[in-house]
Design an enzyme around this catalytic site. Structure first.
Site, mmCIF file in Angstrom:
data_model
loop_
_atom_site.group_PDB
_atom_site.id
_atom_site.type_symbol
_atom_site.label_atom_id
_atom_site.label_comp_id
_atom_site.label_asym_id
_atom_site.label_seq_id
_atom_site.Cartn_x
_atom_site.Cartn_y
_atom_site.Cartn_z
ATOM 1 N N HIS A 11 1.223 -1.272 -0.243
ATOM 2 C CA HIS A 11 -0.239 0.279 0.464
ATOM 3 C C HIS A 11 0.995 1.511 0.151
ATOM 4 O O HIS A 11 1.847 1.369 0.497
ATOM 5 C CB HIS A 11 -0.680 0.285 1.317
ATOM 6 C CG HIS A 11 -0.017 0.028 2.523
ATOM 7 N ND1 HIS A 11 0.161 -0.897 3.016
ATOM 8 C CD2 HIS A 11 0.129 0.989 3.582
ATOM 9 C CE1 HIS A 11 1.265 -0.305 4.626
ATOM 10 N NE2 HIS A 11 1.033 0.610 4.521
ATOM 11 N N ALA A 12 0.970 2.173 -0.060
ATOM 12 C CA ALA A 12 0.870 3.814 -0.557
ATOM 13 C C ALA A 12 -0.328 4.718 0.480
ATOM 14 O O ALA A 12 -1.138 4.108 0.586
ATOM 15 C CB ALA A 12 1.838 3.992 -1.484
#
Length: 702
Positions: free
Chosen positions: A617-618
Site C-alpha cells: 500500500h501507499a
C-alpha cells in the site's frame, strides 16, 4: 512540613465534603495508621496558626471547615515554611543543570556551593549524579577556562534532555497556569519558569492557538502544552546561539503548511533568524507530536491494524462489547497510535500525569492493553511506556462510560481540563454516566471566554480557575469516591439548575437489524433499498452512523484481481505484479506502484503484516482513484526482509481513498493473519473459485 503531610493537607483544603481514612489510604497508598499520624501533624500546624482543626463526624468522616479566604491563604502557606536557601536533592539537581545549560553566563562550582547552600562534598556528589544521568543522552560536563562548567554533546540531544527533565519534574499543565500572581509556586517550577521565561511561554501559547486553531488544525491539549514546553527550550537555545549541525541529516524540504506558519510566527515574535536546517528540525519535531492524518504509509496502515487488533484484544480480555462504540473508539485510537509511532521514531515521549490513577481506577482495561504492548513494540522497537498505556486506557474507559450512560440528562454543564482532550472526555463521560449531566463542551483553561457563549449552568473543572458567573466544582480528572460525594452535594446545592432533555437515539443498529430481517425473509439488499431505508430513518431525525456502513472484502475484490501461482524474482516485482490489475481498471495510477516500492525502501519490510502475508500500500494521494484491492499467491515464496514473517507467499494490494471506508476489509485481513489454516489453503488454491470459497466461506479443501 514533610512532602506527604503537605499533600494530605492540600487534599483537605481543596474539598468541601467528608473524607474517610479508607479513601485517603487508597489515594495516597499509605496505611491508615500513617494517615492518623499525618492528621496529628496537620492539626498541630492548624492550632499553632490559630485555625480550626480537622474534625471527625461519626458515620461521615473527616472535614476541615474554614471560612472566607482561609483555604486560599493556607494553600499559599503550604510549602512556604522552608528556609529559602534550603533545597532538596531533586531541586539542587535541576538548579545545577539549568545553570550549566545557561550559556549566557559562567557557571563556577564554588559559586554554586553558596547559591545552593551546600558543602563542597555535597556539590561534588550532586555533580557525580548529574554526569551519570547525562551519559544516557551522550552528553558530558566539562570545565573550560573562560566558560566555566558547560555541557558538551549533540545539540539535538541537549534539547531533548532538557525537555525530558523539565517534563518529568514538573506538571506542565500547572506550569502553563502560573500567570496568576496568586498561584502557589514550587521551587522546581520557579527554576523552570526563570529558565524558559514565563513571558516566552505565554507568547508561545498565544501563537499556537492563534495560528493552528485558525488553520483548523486538530489540537490535543496534552500535546499542545508539551509542544509549547519543547518550543520554550528551542527558543532559549536558539537565542543563545546553540544550533543544530548543518551537516546532520534532516527531513526533506518543508512546504507551506500551518505548522510552518506557526514556526514563522514564533521567529517573527522573538526576532529569531534560524537557518533552514533549524526550521526543518523544529517543524518536523512539532509534527512528530501532533502528526497529520496519514502522515506516511507506514504510520497510516500500521496504526489502523494496531487499532483494530487492540479493540478486539481488549474486548476479548475484558468481555466488554467495545465494538458497540467502535466508531469513536477506533478514531481516537487510530489518531493516538499514529502519533505514538511518529513520536517513537523521533525519541519523543509525552508524560501522562494521571497514569497512576488511571492504572488503579481502570485496572482491567489497563492490564489488557499492557498485555497487547508487545504487538505495538514489534513496530516501535522500543518499550511501550506506562504513560502511553494510560492514554490508550482512557479511550476505552470513555467508551465504556458512554455505553452505560442514561441518556436522560437533567443538568447542562461544561468541563474544563488541562490534562488533555481525551482525559476531559473521560471526565465528561463519567459525569454523564453517573450523574445525568449533559456536557456541552470540554475546554481548557485558556478557553474560559467560550463559556459565556454556551448554554450551560454548571462548570466542572480539574484545575483551579477564577470564574464567578456559574457554580464551579473542582474535581480530580479521574473521579475518586470523595469526588463523587462532592458532586452529589454540588448538584443538590444547585438543584434549581435541572433541565428536561430529550433522548437521542442511535438508529444504526436498528437499521442493520431491519436489513437482516429483509435478507432472512428472502429479500435482496441492494444499494437502492439500502438508501431508501436510510432516507426513511433520516426523515425521523434519527442519528445515523455512516462509518458502520462500509463495503466488505467480497464487495470490492473482483475475480479478475485474483492472481494465483505467480512467479516473481524479488519483492519489487511482487509489488509491481499485484498492482497491475488495479492499474488496468484505473483504480490506481502507475505512480502508486512506485510509491509502494519507495515506501518499503524507506521504512523497511513493515508491509509484511503476518506470517507469509504482505499488504502492499501507499498513501491515497500517491495515485488512488477509488477503493480497490487485489491479491496474488506466489509459486515460490519471496523474501521481503522481515525476519519474523518472511518468506512471503501471498500478497494483497490495498488502494484506499481515506482512513475509514476500507475498515471492514482490514478486519478481514486481520482475521486471515490469525487463521494459519485458512491462509495455507489460500496459498495452495489452484483456481479462483476455490480461492473464493476458502476466503469467504471458510471451507476446508480436500
Amino acid at each position: 512540613m514533610k512532602e506527604r503531610t503537605r499533600r494530605v493537607f492540600t487534599r483537605f483544603l481543596t474539598v468541601n465534603t467528608y473524607l474517610t481514612f479508607e479513601e485517603l489510604s487508597k489515594e495516597f497508598r499509605i496505611s491508615e495508621r500513617t494517615l492518623r499520624n499525618e492528621l496529628v501533624l496537620i492539626n498541630e500546624y492548624l492550632a499553632e496558626n490559630n485555625y480550626p482543626i480537622v474534625t471527625t463526624t461519626r458515620g461521615k468522616g473527616m472535614k476541615l471547615v474554614l471560612s472566607g479566604k482561609e483555604p486560599k491563604k493556607l494553600l499559599s502557606q503550604v510549602g512556604g515554611d522552608r528556609e529559602k536557601d534550603y533545597y532538596r536533592p531533586n531541586e539542587r539537581f535541576l538548579a545545577l543543570l539549568l545553570d550549566i545549560a545557561d550559556t549566557t553566563k559562567t557557571t563556577l562550582l564554588y559559586e554554586m556551593e553558596d547559591k545552593l547552600g551546600v558543602s563542597k562534598s555535597t556539590l561534588d556528589e550532586d555533580m557525580r549524579k548529574l554526569r551519570q544521568f547525562l551519559k544516557e543522552y551522550a552528553i558530558s560536563v566539562v570545565s573550560l577556562t573562560k566558560q566555566g562548567i558547560v555541557l558538551q554533546g549533540d545539540e539535538r540531544s541537549i534539547r531533548s534532555m532538557l525537555y525530558d527533565v523539565i517534563n518529568s519534574m514538573t506538571n506542565i499543565d500547572h506550569l502553563m497556569g502560573y500567570r496568576d500572581t496568586d498561584a502557589v509556586i514550587t521551587f522546581i517550577d520557579k527554576f523552570v519558569l526563570d529558565y524558559l521565561d514565563k513571558r516566552v511561554l505565554q507568547v508561545l501559547e498565544e501563537q499556537y492557538d492563534a495560528v493552528l486553531k485558525k488553520s483548523r488544525v486538530e489540537i490535543n491539549h496534552v500535546y499542545r502544552n508539551q509542544i509549547i514546553l519543547f518550543l520554550g527550550v528551542w527558543v532559549r537555545r536558539v537565542q543563545e546561539g546553540n544550533t543544530v549541525s548543518e551537516l546532520a541529516k534532516v527531513r526533506a524540504e518543508v512546504g507551506e503548511n500551518p505548522v510552518r506558519s506557526f514556526v514563522d510566527a514564533i521567529c517573527t515574535e522573538f526576532a529569531l533568524y534560524p537557518s533552514l536546517n533549524e526550521i526543518k528540525y523544529i517543524t518536523f519535531t512539532i509534527e512528530s507530536f501532533n502528526p497529520k492524518d496519514m502522515n506516511n504509509s507506514f504510520d497510516w496502515v500500521t496504526a489502523q491494524l494496531l487499532a483494530i487488533q487492540l479493540i478486539e484484544h481488549v474486548e476479548k480480555v475484558t468481555r466488554i462489547p467495545f465494538s458497540q462504540e467502535e466508531e469513536d473508539l477506533y478514531e481516537g485510537l487510530y489518531k493516538h497510535i499514529t502519533g505514538l509511532l511518529s513520536r517513537t521514531k523521533n525519541d519523543l515521549q509525552v508524560i501522562n500525569p494521571l497514569k497512576d490513577t488511571i492504572k488503579e481506577s481502570y485496572a482491567l482495561i489497563y492490564n489488557a492493553i499492557a498485555c497487547f504492548s508487545k504487538q505495538i513494540e514489534s513496530y516501535t522497537r522500543k518499550p511501550l511506556s506506562e504513560d502511553e498505556i494510560g492514554f490508550l486506557t482512557i479511550y476505552f474507559s470513555t467508551s465504556k462510560s458512554r455505553m452505560k450512560q442514561d441518556e436522560q440528562y437533567i443538568y447542562q454543564a461544561v468541563v474544563v481540563c488541562n490534562h488533555g482532550i481525551s482525559t476531559g472526555k473521560l471526565l465528561a463521560a463519567n459525569l454523564k454516566e453517573q450523574f445525568n449531566i449533559e456536557i456541552v463542551a470540554v475546554l481548557s483553561s485558556y478557553e474560559l471566554a467560550f463559556i459565556d457563549k454556551l448554554d450551560v449552568d454548571l462548570i466542572f473543572t480539574s484545575i483551579p480557575i477564577s470564574y464567578q458567573k456559574r457554580p464551579t466544582l473542582l474535581l480530580n480528572p479521574i473521579l475518586r469516591e470523595s469526588d463523587k460525594k462532592e458532586i452529589q452535594a454540588f448538584l443538590l446545592q444547585n438543584k434549581d439548575k435541572r433541565r428536561s432533555m430529550p433522548n437521542e437515539i442511535d438508529a444504526t443498529k436498528l437499521m442493520q437489524d431491519i436489513l437482516a430481517l429483509i435478507v432472512e425473509s428472502g429479500g435482496k439488499v441492494t444499494r437502492e433499498s439500502y438508501q431508501r431505508v436510510e432516507d426513511t430513518f433520516k426523515e425521523y431525525h434519527l442519528k445515523f452512523n455512516k462509518r458502520e456502513i462500509q463495503p466488505m472484502l467480497q464487495d470490492i475484490l473482483k475475480d479478475s484481481n485474483v492472481l494465483l501461482k505467480q512467479d516473481c524474482r524479488d519483492w519489487k516485482e511482487v509489488i509491481t505484479k499485484v498492482g497491475l490489475p488495479l492499474v488496468k481498471e484505473k483504480v490506481i495510477e502507475e505512480r502508486y506502484i512506485n510509491a509502494m516500492i519507495k515506501s518499503v525502501e524507506e521504512f523497511g519490510a513493515y508491509i509484511v503484516v503476518g506470517k507469509h502475508l504482505a499488504l502492499a500500500h501507499a498513501r491515497p494521494e500517491d495515485g488512488v482513484n477509488k477503493l480497490g484491492i487485489s491479491v496474488m499467491t506466489l509459486n515460490e515464496p519471496v523474501n521481503f526482509g522481515n525476519e519474523e514473517n518472511d518468506p512471503v507467499k501471498i500478497v494483497f494490494c490495498l488502494a484506499a481513498v481515506d482512513s475509514y471506508s476500507h475498515l471492514n476489509v482490514m478486519k478481514s485481513l486481520i482475521e486471515l493473519i490469525n487463521d494459519e489454516e485458512k491462509l495455507d489453503q489460500l496459498i495452495v488454491a489452484k483456481d479462483v473459485k476455490t480461492f473464493n470459497q476458502v476466503l469467504y466461506g471458510n471451507k476446508v479443501m480436500k
